[in-house]
Scaffold this active site. Structure first.
Site, PDB file in Angstrom:
ATOM      1  N   HIS A   1       1.045  -1.188  -0.127  1.00 34.51           N
ATOM      2  CA  HIS A   1       0.103   0.019   0.064  1.00 34.51           C
ATOM      3  C   HIS A   1       0.828   1.386  -0.036  1.00 34.51           C
ATOM      4  O   HIS A   1       0.705   2.115  -0.866  1.00 34.51           O
ATOM      5  CB  HIS A   1      -0.813   0.021   1.162  1.00 34.51           C
ATOM      6  CG  HIS A   1      -1.686   1.110   1.296  1.00 34.51           C
ATOM      7  ND1 HIS A   1      -3.116   0.904   1.345  1.00 34.51           N
ATOM      8  CD2 HIS A   1      -1.708   2.442   1.666  1.00 34.51           C
ATOM      9  CE1 HIS A   1      -3.807   2.265   1.403  1.00 34.51           C
ATOM     10  NE2 HIS A   1      -2.669   3.201   1.839  1.00 34.51           N
ATOM     11  N   GLU A   2       1.996   1.421   0.841  1.00 35.71           N
ATOM     12  CA  GLU A   2       2.583   2.341   0.785  1.00 35.71           C
ATOM     13  C   GLU A   2       3.749   2.442  -0.319  1.00 35.71           C
ATOM     14  O   GLU A   2       3.845   3.873  -0.861  1.00 35.71           O
ATOM     15  CB  GLU A   2       3.609   2.454   2.133  1.00 35.71           C
ATOM     16  CG  GLU A   2       3.092   2.281   3.501  1.00 35.71           C
ATOM     17  CD  GLU A   2       2.051   3.529   3.746  1.00 35.71           C
ATOM     18  OE1 GLU A   2       2.338   4.583   3.099  1.00 35.71           O
ATOM     19  OE2 GLU A   2       0.819   3.383   4.159  1.00 35.71           O
TER      20      GLU A   2
ATOM     21  N   HIS B   1       1.918   4.531  -2.930  1.00 30.31           N
ATOM     22  CA  HIS B   1       1.702   6.034  -2.864  1.00 30.31           C
ATOM     23  C   HIS B   1       2.813   6.688  -3.694  1.00 30.31           C
ATOM     24  O   HIS B   1       2.426   7.997  -4.175  1.00 30.31           O
ATOM     25  CB  HIS B   1       1.961   6.432  -1.328  1.00 30.31           C
ATOM     26  CG  HIS B   1       0.758   6.048  -0.438  1.00 30.31           C
ATOM     27  ND1 HIS B   1      -0.574   6.178  -0.819  1.00 30.31           N
ATOM     28  CD2 HIS B   1       0.737   5.717   0.785  1.00 30.31           C
ATOM     29  CE1 HIS B   1      -1.312   5.911   0.202  1.00 30.31           C
ATOM     30  NE2 HIS B   1      -0.468   5.369   0.952  1.00 30.31           N
TER      31      HIS B   1
ATOM     32  N   ASP C   1      -5.273   0.258  -1.479  1.00 29.17           N
ATOM     33  CA  ASP C   1      -5.907  -0.927  -0.800  1.00 29.17           C
ATOM     34  C   ASP C   1      -5.843  -2.016  -1.664  1.00 29.17           C
ATOM     35  O   ASP C   1      -5.411  -3.199  -1.412  1.00 29.17           O
ATOM     36  CB  ASP C   1      -7.251  -0.553  -0.250  1.00 29.17           C
ATOM     37  CG  ASP C   1      -7.032   0.196   1.059  1.00 29.17           C
ATOM     38  OD1 ASP C   1      -6.020   0.095   1.722  1.00 29.17           O
ATOM     39  OD2 ASP C   1      -8.198   0.597   1.526  1.00 29.17           O
TER      40      ASP C   1
END
Length: 761
Positions: free
Chosen positions: A610-611, A614, A667
């Site tokens: 998820h990170e 980003h 997600d």
């Protein structure tokens, strides 16, 4: 000698011939070869069949070995307690995984609390550690914080001493009027109280990210501008009751206290009127740069150079020193108000500052002051419909003091904090909690270097760090492989994406100074403990501010961590191109080296993926990927929006797809990447385990572990949260995974096995 019988059985045996008898010799040889070939095939089939039966026995009958380690048994207890197995996973996996959870707190909040309990155990066992004289102060401070008997015995005495140092208070005794700006300078520099504006040192949010003094609007205990609300008058009455109670505790005359308390509310109300409306904050500039001399001309009631120099020593300031102002119009109006009150009601202005200081220092005072604060919080919660909270602003110096919506949102986007709402209210308020937790938080804020080193040594040893880095490497490799399959991404963009992932820095566990602590630290030489807890508290406030300022003045080649080692927020920093996973996040129930791989990949692995996603948000914005197949990309974006919008929501749940879309994409993509990494790991490594008594296959356990991370009460969703409600954070990604439907045998057309799916990442 036994002779052969002439007839009977012997005669019949001689007449029975093999099939080859009577055939020509050539045909006999061919038949023998065919028979040998047939026997070979039959033998091979028997061996293969036996192997398949053995494989089926081992993996289908017995299945993967059960993890019997204590950490696995603890995890099993959590899963059994939180899940509701009477619910069909294909129709409501949120209830299946989280149905029996005590959902007043999220999984992240529960982990944060457990990390604080670990700090509590560390602080309550000083004999377990080899400490120098400076580090021992952390344990002494915690012990004095927990000594409520001594704090109660001191009563309001230490606070009255502080008030005397500020010239006294007209309501409770002798008052020696000091120069207004001298009093303000003392409040800011010695007591950490900012009654009219906030001043803090932070890097600018734009390149080159230079640290600069920033002037911002003040914090308010109570919103005093909502006159249109039906409860506004009641809110004012409760706030007045609170201020009256503080004045009475300080020995003030009740009549005078009421008059001065009413004036303080009037001042706060006028200051609140000067704030820009939220819509103007979002549209305006983040800040504007002015010199101290220019600020002095525009807001002359404040001696800016004197106050800022005292607050930010050892910085050397001059009238030409630049500062960042977040709301210049507010400062101008505030200055005019102060000048007006100084000419008419100087004693009332002193009372306003004293009452505000008492509220700021209440966490370090006896139970009577803390109870007054708690009652105010409770009443405001009842009147506003929000849960009771207690401000702990003095404990979070690492969070930027940004009131306006635009700067705060910018900081949130730059850090991409997980684990809950990235709103100012969520970060500046915490629910009321027991004494030990309050003392742990205070000690952790003031003695961060010591507790960081001890926490890492206790909770994130070399083996844990190595296992976490191995997991991250697997996730990163799966991310690169995933990008090679995206139909909307062109080859040039793929190459750039791969380069960006290759150049990415990862910070795991704790900063370098915590992983390799310097035994000769001198951070705490300026801290003087005692004789009262309030004096110890104030000494720590001053010491910490000086350390923060010195750290910004020194060259710092590495990334400055925005979370504490025991924190649970992972984030990606755009300026430094660094992704950070603190040790506090990589703890049970999210991660442990002894867990089944399915748990680590499903929980911590999904967070890591998820990170990482980003980093590539800009590709999803219009014009963010000009060389990509924009038609295919737009189709994937619309598909995911509709996918989330199709899910039913529990009553009282807020959902704004345009606000949450980027997090929804992360997600969904994060789950897919973590699953891809897990499948690859299963191909190359044997020895997979699972949890006993759950009756879940490794793949089912993977999805169950992902859902556990997202467990939370949907009704606690903040309308400003950039994440979807927990039901959507579970159902959205899982239903988009064909593997989930396959491993849970979901019939086609059920909630978790829809007719169509999307591939954005």
């Amino acid at each position: 000698m036994v002779s052969e019988p002439a007839s009977g059985v012997g005669t019949r045996r001689r007449r029975e011939r093999s099939p080859e008898e009577g055939l020509p010799a050539v045909h006999s040889r061919q038949w023998a070869m065919a028979r040998r070939a047939l026997m070979t095939v039959l033998l091979f089939s028997l061996i293969l069949g036996g192997s398949l039966l053995l494989w089926g026995y081992v993996f289908k009958g017995c299945g993967p070995a059960h993890c019997e380690m204590p950490v696995c048994r603890d995890l099993l207890s959590l899963y059994l307690a939180s899940g509701n197995t009477s619910v069909a996973p294909c129709t409501d996996f949120f209830s299946f995984a989280c149905g029996n959870t005590n959902r007043t707190t999220s999984s992240f909040q529960a982990l944060a609390k457990e990390n604080k309990r670990r700090l509590q155990r560390i602080l309550e066992a000083p004999g377990s550690w080899r400490l120098d004289s400076g580090e021992e102060k952390a344990f002494q401070f915690y012990s004095s914080c927990m000594d409520t008997g001594a704090i109660e015995g001191a009563g309001a005495g230490p606070l009255r001493q502080v008030i005397e140092e500020l010239g006294g208070w007209p309501v409770s005794g002798d008052w020696t009027p000091l120069d207004f700006n001298r009093t303000l300078s003392l409040l800011m520099s010695q007591y950490g109280h900012f009654p009219f504006f906030r001043a803090y040192l932070r890097p600018l949010p734009t390149p080159p990210y230079t640290p600069v003094i920033q002037i911002d609007q003040p914090e308010f205990d109570v919103p005093l501008k909502q006159k249109q609300e039906m409860n506004y008058a009641q809110i004012l009455r409760e706030y007045l009751t609170y201020l009256n109670r503080l004045g009475t505790l300080l020995g003030g005359d009740p009549n005078k206290v009421g008059e001065h308390a009413s004036f303080s509310i009037s001042i706060n109300s006028q200051l609140y009127q000067f704030l820009r409306p939220p819509e103007q904050q979002a549209q305006g500039k983040l800040f504007q740069m002015v010199t101290i001399d220019q600020l002095q001309e525009m807001a002359p009631a404040i001696d800016w150079l004197s106050c800022l120099q005292a607050t930010f020593a050892p910085m050397s300031l001059s009238p030409s020193h630049p500062v960042a102002v977040h709301d210049l119009e507010y400062l101008k109006n505030m200055s005019q108000l102060v000048e007006k009150q100084l000419s008419k009601h100087r004693d009332f202005l002193q009372s306003h500052m004293i009452l505000g200081l008492v509220g700021t220092l209440s966490p370090a005072l006896d139970s009577k002051f803390q109870e007054a604060r708690r009652l105010l919080s409770q009443k405001l919660g009842e009147l506003t419909g929000r849960p009771p909270t207690v401000l702990h602003e003095e404990l979070i110096s690492d969070i930027p003091r940004v009131l306006s919506a635009a700067p705060w949102a910018s900081w949130c986007r730059s850090q991409h904090i997980r684990g809950g709402s990235c709103t100012k209210r969520a970060l500046l308020t915490k629910p009321a909690h027991p004494r030990w937790m309050t003392c742990v938080e205070k000690t952790a804020a003031f003695f961060k270097p010591t507790l960081a080193a001890l926490f890492v040594r206790e909770a994130f040893g070399p083996s844990t760090r190595s296992a976490a880095m191995e997991l991250f490497t697997a996730i990163k490799d799966a991310l690169i492989a995933r990008f090679q399959m995206l139909p909307w991404m062109d080859e040039e963009t793929r190459a750039k994406v791969q380069d960006k992932v290759t150049q990415l820095q990862v910070k795991m566990g704790a900063p370098e100074w915590a992983l390799k602590p310097d035994p000769a630290r001198q951070e705490y030489n300026d801290i003087q403990l005692g004789p009262s807890f309030l004096q110890s508290f104030l000494s720590c406030v001053r010491s910490r501010r000086a350390r923060v300022i010195r750290s910004f003045l020194q060259p710092f080649p590495n990334h400055r961590w925005q979370v504490l080692p025991w924190g649970v927020n992972a984030y990606y920093s755009i300026p430094d191109h660094v992704v950070v996973f603190p040790a506090g996040l990589l703890q049970p129930p999210f991660f442990h080296p002894g867990y089944p791989r399915a748990v680590n990949f499903g929980a911590a692995g999904s967070v890591m993926a998820h990170e990482l996603l980003h980093i590539f948000y800009q590709l999803l914005f219009p014009g963010g990927c000009p060389a990509c197949d924009t038609h295919a990309l737009q189709g994937a974006l619309v598909c995911l929006e509709r996918h989330y919008a199709a899910f039913p929501l529990p009553n009282g749940t807020f959902f704004n797809g345009s606000r949450t879309f980027l997090e929804d994409a992360a997600d969904t993509g994060g789950l897919a990447i973590a699953l891809q990494a897990y499948n690859k790991r299963l191909l190359w490594y044997r020895g997979e385990t699972t949890l006993p008594s759950l009756n879940l296959s490794p793949w089912q356990l993977f999805f169950r572990s992902y859902a556990q991370v997202m467990c939370r009460d949907p009704s606690t969703q903040d309308p400003q949260d950039t994440h979807s409600p927990p039901t959507l954070r579970i159902h959205g990604p899982l239903s988009n995974s064909p593997a989930f439907a396959r491993h849970f045998h979901c019939p086609h057309g059920t909630l978790m096995n829809p007719s169509s799916r999307c591939q954005l990442w």
